[in-house]
Design an enzyme around this catalytic site. Sequence first.
Site, PDB file in Angstrom:
ATOM      1  N   HIS A  79      18.497 -15.255 -16.709  1.00  0.00           N
ATOM      2  CA  HIS A  79      18.449 -15.953 -17.984  1.00  0.00           C
ATOM      3  C   HIS A  79      19.638 -15.523 -18.839  1.00  0.00           C
ATOM      4  CE1 HIS A  79      16.982 -16.657 -22.146  1.00  0.00           C
ATOM      5  NE2 HIS A  79      16.422 -17.724 -21.607  1.00  0.00           N
ATOM      6  N   THR A  89      20.054 -14.159 -21.506  1.00  0.00           N
ATOM      7  CA  THR A  89      19.981 -12.880 -22.217  1.00  0.00           C
ATOM      8  C   THR A  89      20.179 -11.688 -21.294  1.00  0.00           C
ATOM      9  OG1 THR A  89      17.584 -12.850 -21.917  1.00  0.00           O
ATOM     10  CG2 THR A  89      18.426 -13.779 -23.982  1.00  0.00           C
ATOM     11  N   LYS A  90      20.313 -11.908 -19.998  1.00  0.00           N
ATOM     12  CA  LYS A  90      20.381 -10.802 -19.035  1.00  0.00           C
ATOM     13  C   LYS A  90      21.824 -10.360 -18.795  1.00  0.00           C
ATOM     14  CE  LYS A  90      15.913 -10.872 -18.474  1.00  0.00           C
ATOM     15  NZ  LYS A  90      15.519 -11.953 -19.384  1.00  0.00           N
ATOM     16  N   ASN A  91      21.988  -9.291 -18.011  1.00  0.00           N
ATOM     17  CA  ASN A  91      23.323  -8.764 -17.728  1.00  0.00           C
ATOM     18  C   ASN A  91      24.160  -9.757 -16.929  1.00  0.00           C
ATOM     19  OD1 ASN A  91      21.578  -6.597 -18.488  1.00  0.00           O
ATOM     20  ND2 ASN A  91      23.026  -5.119 -17.632  1.00  0.00           N
ATOM     21  N   ILE A 148      24.124 -13.766 -15.687  1.00  0.00           N
ATOM     22  CA  ILE A 148      23.447 -14.959 -16.186  1.00  0.00           C
ATOM     23  C   ILE A 148      23.836 -16.214 -15.393  1.00  0.00           C
ATOM     24  CG2 ILE A 148      23.336 -13.982 -18.508  1.00  0.00           C
ATOM     25  CD1 ILE A 148      25.555 -15.956 -19.327  1.00  0.00           C
TER      26      ILE A 148
END
Length: 375
Positions: A178, A180-182, A184
């Site tokens: 997603h 918001t992750k490291n 994406i």
Amino acid sequence: MIDFNKPFLTGKETEYIKQAVESGKISGDGIFTKRCHQFFEEKFGFKKALLTTSCTDALEMAAILIDIQPGDEVIMPAYTFVSTANAFVLRGANIVFADSNAKNPNIDADKIEALITPKTKAIVPVHYAGIACDMDKIMFLADQYNLFVVEDAAQAIDSYYKGKSLGSIGHLAAFSFHETKNLISGEGGMLAINDERFIARAEIIREKGTNRSQFFRGEVDKYGWVDVGSSFLPSEIISAFLYAQIENLDIIQQKRIAIWNRYYHNLKDIIPQKGIDLPYLPDYGTNNAHMFYLICQNLEQRTGLIKYLKDNGVLSVFHYLSLESSHFYSSKHDGRILTNSNKYTNCLVRLPMFFELTESQVDYICNLIKKHLQD
């Protein structure tokens, strides 16, 4: 306004998407999907990696693979995203929520054994903020009671437990890509399979219950409907975007860790004096710098801090609402008070964390926090 999150683009995403489109194949399991699978298997030691359209899908696949049936019990932390529980609820499971550690939001491994009954089928540890749960204790219990372990590693890419990559320890694991992750891909996820008996069936479940993958490898002369399943595989466009990201994994991680360390060193001498806790990192796990959070003394203090930061141009957020008290599941919970999970619900605040966050912005945020606490 300093946003809480800003997706980072490496510069190759649109180039690879264009290549995928021009290849004439933009449905799933094309060249970029295969490159991603190979990277994750070689880098992190998964026996099999399968990209999915979300971490939620990966968890739902895991629930099917371990044959969750109505009435089965699944133990997991209450302080987690709804997908962790919902994937198993969809198969008819009863969720048994465990409390978090006193020091961090991960499941308290010492509280799990008392929750195991003859109906228990699986344990689902969630590696909150990319910090490892105590996997030796969890795997010991799984072996002792013949349980499955599904790691919710949504936030845990490129993080380790005693030298083993998170997601490579349990029978199965789910990752998120997603925005918001490291790493994406907008929306996206991955199922990591560490128990070989699940590999063949996972491919079938992922392909709508058909043996299509085996057919294209020449292992069967025709393909058809052989099991339950759904459309869990992502398009080649998503995989192309993700491949541009994983080529830059080391650069992304170095920058995020530098940001995390700057937060920590700016705040470590002041924050504890005000009764606010910094993230706790156990000595058995690494830090992948997925997020930087603070644990306030109470809800009032957290609300005041979030408001003060927003009034001064910084967007910070709280996180999960403890699932045992949710509207959907409160009537199904057994009534135990989950003290630590509720503490994180009321007290945890997440600070901005993204690749392009500058040193001066981090310093500004930290100075705001110090000023607010001294006023």
